[in-house]
Design a protein around this motif. Structure first.
Motif, PDB file in Angstrom:
ATOM      1  N   ARG A 273       0.835  -1.208   0.000  1.00 53.67           N
ATOM      2  CA  ARG A 273       0.000   0.000   0.000  1.00 53.67           C
ATOM      3  C   ARG A 273       0.862   1.248   0.000  1.00 53.67           C
ATOM      4  O   ARG A 273       0.615   2.193  -0.769  1.00 53.67           O
ATOM      5  CB  ARG A 273      -0.908  -0.006   1.231  1.00 53.67           C
ATOM      6  CG  ARG A 273      -1.723   1.274   1.424  1.00 53.67           C
ATOM      7  CD  ARG A 273      -2.574   1.196   2.682  1.00 53.67           C
ATOM      8  NE  ARG A 273      -3.300   2.440   2.922  1.00 53.67           N
ATOM      9  CZ  ARG A 273      -2.814   3.470   3.603  1.00 53.67           C
ATOM     10  NH1 ARG A 273      -1.582   3.418   4.115  1.00 53.67           N
ATOM     11  NH2 ARG A 273      -3.536   4.559   3.774  1.00 53.67           N
TER      12      ARG A 273
ATOM     13  N   ASP B 149      -7.666  -0.179 -10.539  1.00 54.84           N
ATOM     14  CA  ASP B 149      -8.759  -0.581  -9.665  1.00 54.84           C
ATOM     15  C   ASP B 149      -9.418   0.664  -9.077  1.00 54.84           C
ATOM     16  O   ASP B 149      -8.734   1.573  -8.596  1.00 54.84           O
ATOM     17  CB  ASP B 149      -8.207  -1.479  -8.544  1.00 54.84           C
ATOM     18  CG  ASP B 149      -9.276  -1.941  -7.587  1.00 54.84           C
ATOM     19  OD1 ASP B 149      -9.581  -1.195  -6.634  1.00 54.84           O
ATOM     20  OD2 ASP B 149      -9.798  -3.056  -7.785  1.00 54.84           O
ATOM     21  N   ALA B 150     -10.766   0.717  -9.103  1.00 48.33           N
ATOM     22  CA  ALA B 150     -11.482   1.902  -8.634  1.00 48.33           C
ATOM     23  C   ALA B 150     -11.202   2.176  -7.162  1.00 48.33           C
ATOM     24  O   ALA B 150     -11.029   3.334  -6.752  1.00 48.33           O
ATOM     25  CB  ALA B 150     -12.980   1.729  -8.862  1.00 48.33           C
ATOM     26  N   GLU B 151     -11.132   1.136  -6.348  1.00 53.52           N
ATOM     27  CA  GLU B 151     -10.874   1.322  -4.922  1.00 53.52           C
ATOM     28  C   GLU B 151      -9.475   1.862  -4.690  1.00 53.52           C
ATOM     29  O   GLU B 151      -9.264   2.747  -3.845  1.00 53.52           O
ATOM     30  CB  GLU B 151     -11.064  -0.007  -4.193  1.00 53.52           C
ATOM     31  CG  GLU B 151     -10.979   0.113  -2.684  1.00 53.52           C
ATOM     32  CD  GLU B 151     -11.281  -1.186  -1.971  1.00 53.52           C
ATOM     33  OE1 GLU B 151     -10.814  -1.357  -0.822  1.00 53.52           O
ATOM     34  OE2 GLU B 151     -11.980  -2.047  -2.560  1.00 53.52           O
ATOM     35  N   LEU B 152      -8.509   1.354  -5.464  1.00 51.60           N
ATOM     36  CA  LEU B 152      -7.131   1.844  -5.326  1.00 51.60           C
ATOM     37  C   LEU B 152      -7.007   3.270  -5.846  1.00 51.60           C
ATOM     38  O   LEU B 152      -6.223   4.056  -5.324  1.00 51.60           O
ATOM     39  CB  LEU B 152      -6.163   0.924  -6.068  1.00 51.60           C
ATOM     40  CG  LEU B 152      -6.048  -0.510  -5.536  1.00 51.60           C
ATOM     41  CD1 LEU B 152      -4.984  -1.269  -6.305  1.00 51.60           C
ATOM     42  CD2 LEU B 152      -5.714  -0.511  -4.046  1.00 51.60           C
ATOM     43  N   ARG B 153      -7.786   3.618  -6.858  1.00 50.99           N
ATOM     44  CA  ARG B 153      -7.757   4.999  -7.352  1.00 50.99           C
ATOM     45  C   ARG B 153      -8.265   5.959  -6.286  1.00 50.99           C
ATOM     46  O   ARG B 153      -7.697   7.035  -6.080  1.00 50.99           O
ATOM     47  CB  ARG B 153      -8.587   5.134  -8.635  1.00 50.99           C
ATOM     48  CG  ARG B 153      -7.953   4.502  -9.860  1.00 50.99           C
ATOM     49  CD  ARG B 153      -8.594   4.988 -11.140  1.00 50.99           C
ATOM     50  NE  ARG B 153      -9.994   4.605 -11.243  1.00 50.99           N
ATOM     51  CZ  ARG B 153     -10.424   3.463 -11.756  1.00 50.99           C
ATOM     52  NH1 ARG B 153      -9.546   2.562 -12.205  1.00 50.99           N
ATOM     53  NH2 ARG B 153     -11.718   3.195 -11.840  1.00 50.99           N
ATOM     54  N   GLU B 154      -9.316   5.585  -5.594  1.00 50.95           N
ATOM     55  CA  GLU B 154      -9.836   6.444  -4.538  1.00 50.95           C
ATOM     56  C   GLU B 154      -8.851   6.514  -3.367  1.00 50.95           C
ATOM     57  O   GLU B 154      -8.679   7.581  -2.758  1.00 50.95           O
ATOM     58  CB  GLU B 154     -11.187   5.931  -4.055  1.00 50.95           C
ATOM     59  CG  GLU B 154     -11.831   6.771  -2.948  1.00 50.95           C
ATOM     60  CD  GLU B 154     -11.984   8.243  -3.296  1.00 50.95           C
ATOM     61  OE1 GLU B 154     -11.941   9.079  -2.369  1.00 50.95           O
ATOM     62  OE2 GLU B 154     -12.146   8.573  -4.497  1.00 50.95           O
ATOM     63  N   GLU B 155      -8.197   5.407  -3.068  1.00 47.08           N
ATOM     64  CA  GLU B 155      -7.145   5.399  -2.037  1.00 47.08           C
ATOM     65  C   GLU B 155      -6.056   6.403  -2.394  1.00 47.08           C
ATOM     66  O   GLU B 155      -5.570   7.152  -1.545  1.00 47.08           O
ATOM     67  CB  GLU B 155      -6.559   3.992  -1.936  1.00 47.08           C
ATOM     68  CG  GLU B 155      -5.349   3.868  -1.022  1.00 47.08           C
ATOM     69  CD  GLU B 155      -4.668   2.513  -1.161  1.00 47.08           C
ATOM     70  OE1 GLU B 155      -4.741   1.716  -0.213  1.00 47.08           O
ATOM     71  OE2 GLU B 155      -4.057   2.254  -2.225  1.00 47.08           O
TER      72      GLU B 155
ATOM     73  N   ARG C  96      -7.318  10.066  -1.902  1.00 49.55           N
ATOM     74  CA  ARG C  96      -7.332  10.459  -0.483  1.00 49.55           C
ATOM     75  C   ARG C  96      -5.921  10.766   0.004  1.00 49.55           C
ATOM     76  O   ARG C  96      -5.711  11.675   0.815  1.00 49.55           O
ATOM     77  CB  ARG C  96      -7.964   9.354   0.372  1.00 49.55           C
ATOM     78  CG  ARG C  96      -9.470   9.208   0.170  1.00 49.55           C
ATOM     79  CD  ARG C  96     -10.086   8.369   1.279  1.00 49.55           C
ATOM     80  NE  ARG C  96      -9.538   7.024   1.328  1.00 49.55           N
ATOM     81  CZ  ARG C  96     -10.027   5.986   0.657  1.00 49.55           C
ATOM     82  NH1 ARG C  96     -11.092   6.143  -0.128  1.00 49.55           N
ATOM     83  NH2 ARG C  96      -9.487   4.788   0.762  1.00 49.55           N
TER      84      ARG C  96
END
Length: 675
Positions: free
Chosen positions: A280, A350-356, A359
């Motif tokens: 991460r 990945d959409a979740e990783l893009r939002e991560e 942030r």
């Protein structure tokens, strides 16, 4: 890196007595070889009980090539009459070689086969150690591509006349070994590798010689990474009819350069072996606007405690996915360009990783804004104002801004994205004073221009006016007076439209300076008079001091020297009243110039001396250079050439410290003319 429980091990490796060949096209690395070969020399003394050298570095960096080159040179030098043994431990495959598998291969290489091979591992280890102890001629054991000290420790000879050479992507600090970290090639070495690879395939291939600039750009896009460079050279060999520049253009367009270069599998393997928290952090480090960040920035990106973040960074450094760089008493963390591209590519999939990732950018921008605002407050601080957060003095604020400048300026580019526009515009406003103080005028123009465009899109009139004002100041300092007048006029008009009298006063004052630069003395006098009156109306004594000082310059330009002396005297006294010593020094310098014009030479010298003392206190080396030149001129006009020459030379030194080479050269030239 620890071993992977539950992995299935592959077949027993082969220990070859004949070393594999050095890859064709191997070049450079002479400095690394100069560090490695003395360690391998059996005649050299060492404090290590058994001489082991572990070469570590990023995947594909050329560790095996270097080790083989060193081994071949050592063999040719006759250092290892007992022979060599080479084992590939496949440390980063799904089936890494165990110590016991390698042991069987090594015994086979030592001639132990069939019925001679003991049945139990303990007996096999005992025989291995006895054979090495009995072999009095020096041997070289090359253990390639290891990932875990457990693969190696049982195989280290118990005698000091043999040598062990290890390669690993991990820094094997658990071993008592000489550790050698391999970095990327130097730019010229990288270019040489491409040219040599092309010539080896076709001696008539002269593209590297014909397109040296394109080769340099290609090497840079490859991050000077040997494997990437070899693959790029292979692409050129395959496309023998195309130019180097065409491949450069193709790589620039690529969304994921590691994929385009074919090196992504190397990074996929390294990434896949990381613990989740390290993986991460690697992704988030690729979000940073620059390849190198301080611990504070890494903490902001991670959103974790500093101690935890440092532990994760150290793990990534051990795997050579980040490089710790000493910076004074601190440590910064550098991500290789291809690792950075890889991390960004993973996050984009990945959409979740893009939002991560987004942030993390928000956290970083908030961190930058907080500390840049505090640093800016310290640079603007005057007695009576609240003490700024964190920075105890100007030196601390400047040191932080200097260390983070590249990242701060790059983060302002996020102003073009709606999600970050407000924060990036606020960050830009915090950087204006610093960038002008350090004379980074190109950065100042870029930052202010980005802020102005974003503020205009957001219809934030106050922020846009501030950005136009900063842009005008930067353009004036960059000797772009016409453009400065245009920008400052826009700032003035926007402030008028919102009835911001303080902002309007600032704009009038700065506009007057730009008008004065253009020789429009009467317009400048009018602008500074308007600014002075507005500052008085809003009870801003410091602003009034600035207006008086600038008005003095405009009056002097109009030939009204006595009025100018009065204005600079008023400015000096007001600066003293509000506690602005640097402003006081500027007023002294301007007053000295006017006094010298009226023939009051001794008073002028005294005034310049006052300013010089203040410039030294603030480490304002450019200001010191200007004042020293003025002192030189006064002494030259009063027929004291020796003193004038000394002041010119001192001015050259001050300008050099201010990173102003043209001014330093001019001062030295004037000094030489007086010899």
């Amino acid at each position: 890196m620890s071993g992977r429980p539950g992995s299935v091990h592959g077949p027993v490796p082969v220990a070859t007595a004949a070393l594999p060949a050095v890859p064709a096209g191997f070049t450079g690395r002479e400095e690394d070889l100069a560090r490695l070969l003395p360690v391998l020399d059996p005649a050299a003394e060492s404090d290590l009980p058994v001489v082991i050298c572990a070469v570590s570095g990023l995947g594909g960096i050329g560790k095996t090539s270097l080790a083989l080159c060193a081994a071949h040179r050592a063999v040719r030098a006759g250092w290892f009459p007992g022979g060599t043994l080479f084992v590939d431990f496949r440390g980063y495959d799904d089936d890494p070689v165990t110590a016991e598998q390698a042991l069987l291969a090594l015994l086979d290489g030592l001639g132990v086969r069939g019925d001679q091979l003991p049945r139990t591992p303990s007996a096999q280890y005992a025989l291995y150690r006895r054979l090495l102890a009995e072999e009095r001629r020096s041997m070289l054991l090359v253990f390639d591509n290891a990932s875990d000290p457990a693969q190696l420790t049982p195989l280290v000879p118990g005698t000091d006349h043999h040598r062990v050479l290890i390669t690993s992507r991990d820094r094997l600090t658990e071993l008592d070994a000489r550790l050698l970290r391999l970095d990327v090639l130097k730019p010229q070495e990288a270019a040489d590798l491409i040219e040599r690879s092309l010539r080896l395939s076709d001696e008539a291939d002269d593209r590297a010689a014909v397109e040296p600039e394109a080769v340099g750009e290609l090497a840079l896009l490859c991050g000077h990474h040997p494997l990437a460079l070899r693959i790029a050279a292979g692409m050129l060999r395959k496309r023998w009819y195309r130019s180097v520049a065409s491949l450069v253009a193709e790589l620039r367009r690529a969304e994921d350069r590691t994929q385009a270069l074919g090196v992504r599998p190397v990074f996929d393997v390294a990434y896949g072996q990381l613990p989740p928290a390290q993986a991460r952090l690697l992704r988030l480090l690729s979000v940073a606007p620059t390849p190198e960040v301080g611990t504070e920035v890494a903490v902001a990106l991670a959103g974790r405690a500093e101690e935890e973040t440092l532990t994760l960074l150290e793990g990534l450094a051990s795997a050579h996915l980040v490089t710790p760089v000493r910076a004074g008493g601190d440590v910064r963390w550098r991500l290789h360009d291809l690792v950075r591209a890889f991390g960004a590519g993973v996050a984009a999939e990945d959409a979740e990783l893009r939002e991560e990732r987004e942030r993390a950018r928000e956290r970083l921008l908030a961190c930058y804004r907080r500390w840049a605002d505090a640093a800016d407050d310290r640079l603007r601080w005057l007695p009576g104002l609240p003490e700024p957060e964190r920075f105890a003095d100007r030196a601390q604020a400047l040191a932080w801004l200097d260390g983070e400048r590249a990242g701060l300026v790059a983060a302002v580019h996020w102003a073009g994205e709606q999600r970050y526009a407000r924060g990036a515009v606020a960050l830009a406003e915090c950087l204006g004073v610093y960038l002008r103080w350090r004379r980074y005028f190109d950065d100042a123009i870029t930052v202010a221009g980005l802020a102005q465009e974003a503020a205009h899109q957001a219809r934030d009139t106050h922020a846009e006016a501030a950005a136009w004002n900063n842009l005008g100041l930067a353009r004036r300092r960059a000797d772009q007076a016409e453009e400065a007048v245009e920008a400052l006029t826009r700032a003035r008009d926007l402030c008028r439209s919102t009835r911001d009298r303080q902002g309007e006063a600032d704009a009038w004052n700065n506009l007057g300076n730009a008008l004065h630069d253009l020789g429009r003395a009467e317009d400048a006098i009018d602008a500074h008079t308007r600014a002075r009156d507005l500052y008085r109306a809003v009870k801003d004594r410091h602003g009034e001091a600035d207006a008086w000082n600038n008005l003095g310059n405009a009056l002097d330009g109009a030939g009204r020297t006595e009025d100018a002396i009065d204005a600079h005297t008023r400015a000096r006294d007001l600066y003293r009243e509000v506690g602005d010593r640097h402003g006081e020094g500027t007023a002294w310098a301007n007053l000295g110039g006017c006094l010298e014009e009226t023939g009051r030479t001794d008073e002028a010298i005294e005034a310049f001396g006052k300013d010089l003392e203040i410039c030294h206190a603030f480490e304002d080396w450019y200001g010191a250079g200007q004042t020293l030149v003025n002192l030189a001129l006064v002494h030259a006009r009063t027929h004291r050439p020796a003193e004038a020459r000394t002041y010119y030379l001192d001015a050259a030194d001050a300008y050099a410290r201010a990173a102003a080479p043209a001014e330093a050269a001019a001062a030295r030239s004037f000094a030489d003319a007086l010899t």
